[in-house]
Design an enzyme around this catalytic site. Structure first.
Site, short mmCIF file in Angstrom:
data_model
loop_
_atom_site.label_atom_id
_atom_site.label_comp_id
_atom_site.label_asym_id
_atom_site.label_seq_id
_atom_site.Cartn_x
_atom_site.Cartn_y
_atom_site.Cartn_z
N ASP A 165 0.79 -1.24 0.00
CA ASP A 165 0.00 0.00 0.00
C ASP A 165 0.82 1.28 0.00
OD1 ASP A 165 0.67 -0.98 2.55
OD2 ASP A 165 -0.97 0.05 3.55
N GLU A 192 -0.57 -2.48 5.04
CA GLU A 192 0.36 -2.47 6.18
C GLU A 192 0.23 -1.17 6.97
OE1 GLU A 192 3.54 -1.37 8.61
OE2 GLU A 192 3.20 -0.38 6.70
N GLU A 193 -0.14 -0.09 6.27
CA GLU A 193 -0.16 1.24 6.91
C GLU A 193 -1.35 1.40 7.83
OE1 GLU A 193 2.21 3.28 6.88
OE2 GLU A 193 3.45 2.78 5.15
#
Ligand code: ZN
Ligand code: ZN
Length: 405
Positions: free
Chosen positions: A68, A135-136
């Site tokens: 991402d 992931e963020e």
């Protein structure tokens, strides 16, 4: 077929996508994995992609990259800078940039998959390439597991991953044990009584409460955490009001907490709750604040023996000088979830993306923190080479260390 990794990187960089929106990205990596002869699974954890290459019995090695981008307006001035926009989860249009370098992670993993596929007669076991969404802060690793990742692939004997960082390209940093902080994202909404800006005596002003709380929260680290312990409390957002002459009835603070051990984390979060409640009471708020735990990432812990084994392999390939241990990083990650959930050891390292000449210059002028933009900055721009080649080689070397001979 040979993958043109630089072209792939530039294409991914130009077309970043937000967490769980990585549809174009997923279809690109899935396409390449298919061409390379991997068994490919898509839609694992919404937009996640998994590639499996099996070569008889032997160790199961998982390589992980995240996919991402971030809501950041790119200011690198690069010819391939992103001008992409997207809608965030609140429906707001935002700029999007691969400001964390996940485009580099995907490129390196595709390159490693290509090399490991080309040398399949030299190793045995099962190679699993995970392209993780969100992931963020989105908890993409856990969503992949919840959506059956480990029903599709066997539990790995080791999980290997890497993050590009503003150290010189061609160098690596790996820290055994706790390597990245835990992260908690907390929204605090303070309630006041709204009214006319000219008559504050008829209101309870949540803006004043928010301002006071923002300052007071900084005293947790300075007054309640000892010299040998570490934590960070950052307030990244404050929202209140609509007009200069109206006192609003609520204010929201977005807080991010980092810690390197579980007891410090518990203490900091307890202090935030205590202080937020007391601040509301001190102001005469009509009701206590609402405290919402938005997301939480655990500590990222590298298995010590597995780390030492991997460091030896990297040092043999790149030279002892190129592999350092700078200690733990204050950023957070969810790669550890992929390992911890099946009791597998994790080895997660940083690979350099900074121009080595620029980096040396910044060291001499003592301006590394200001002149070497780091991840999440609108100026963050890893050099394409030798970053890609080093990232590919590191994954191949580490994977070969763990796969059967
Ligand atoms: Zn990031
Ligand atoms: Zn990242």
């Amino acid at each position: 077929m040979a993958l043109d990794l630089e072209k792939i990187y530039i294409d991914l960089h130009r077309h970043p996508e937000l967490s769980f929106q990585e549809h174009r990205t997923a279809s690109i990596v899935a396409g390449y994995l298919q061409e390379l002869g991997f068994e490919v699974y898509t839609g694992v954890g919404q937009t996640g992609v998994v590639g499996v290459l099996a070569q008889g019995p032997g160790p199961v090695v998982m390589l992980r990259a995240d996919m991402d981008g971030l809501p950041v307006a790119e200011e690198t001035g690069l010819p391939y800078a992103s001008i992409a926009t997207a809608h965030d989860t609140a429906g707001k249009e935002v700029p999007v940039m691969h400001a964390c370098g996940h485009d580099m992670h995907m490129t390196a993993l595709l390159g490693a998959c290509e090399q490991l596929a080309a040398t399949i007669d030299e190793w045995s076991g099962t190679l699993i390439a995970v392209f993780q969404p969100a992931e963020e802060g989105g908890g993409g690793a856990q969503v992949m597991i919840d959506e059956g990742l480990y029903d599709i692939v066997p539990a790995p004997d080791v999980v290997l991953g890497q993050h590009v960082s503003p150290i010189p390209a061609g160098t690596f940093a790996l820290h055994p044990g706790v390597t990245m902080a835990s992260s908690d994202s907390i929204d605090i909404t303070l309630f006041g009584v709204g009214g006319h800006g000219a008559r504050p005596e008829t209101t309870v002003d949540p803006v004043m409460m928010a301002a006071s709380l923002a300052i007071r929260l900084q005293q947790i680290v300075s007054r309640e955490i000892g010299i040998n312990e570490q934590a960070v409390v950052t307030i990244g957002q404050i929202h209140a009001g609509t007009k200069n002459n109206i006192i609003p009835d609520r204010a929201t603070l977005g807080v991010s907490v980092r810690a390197f051990n579980a007891s410090v984390r518990t203490r900091v979060i307890g202090a935030i709750e205590r202080i937020a409640n007391a601040e509301a009471e001190a102001a005469g708020a009509p009701r206590p604040p609402e405290i919402l735990y938005r997301s939480s990432y655990p500590l990222t812990v590298n298995n010590v023996e597995a780390s030492e084994r991997t460091v030896r392999a990297l040092a043999q390939e790149f030279g002892e000088q190129q592999v350092s241990d700078y200690g733990a990083a204050s950023g957070s990650e969810d790669v550890g979830v992929l390992a911890d959930s099946v009791g597998a050891p994790l080895v997660y390292w940083f690979f350099g993306g900074a121009d080595p000449k620029d980096f040396v210059g910044a060291v001499f002028s003592q301006s590394v923190p200001t002149d070497m933009p780091s991840n999440h900055s609108p100026f963050y721009a890893p050099v394409i080479q030798p970053t890609i080649t080093a990232g590919v080689t590191a994954l191949v070397v580490a994977a070969r260390e763990w796969l059967g001979q």
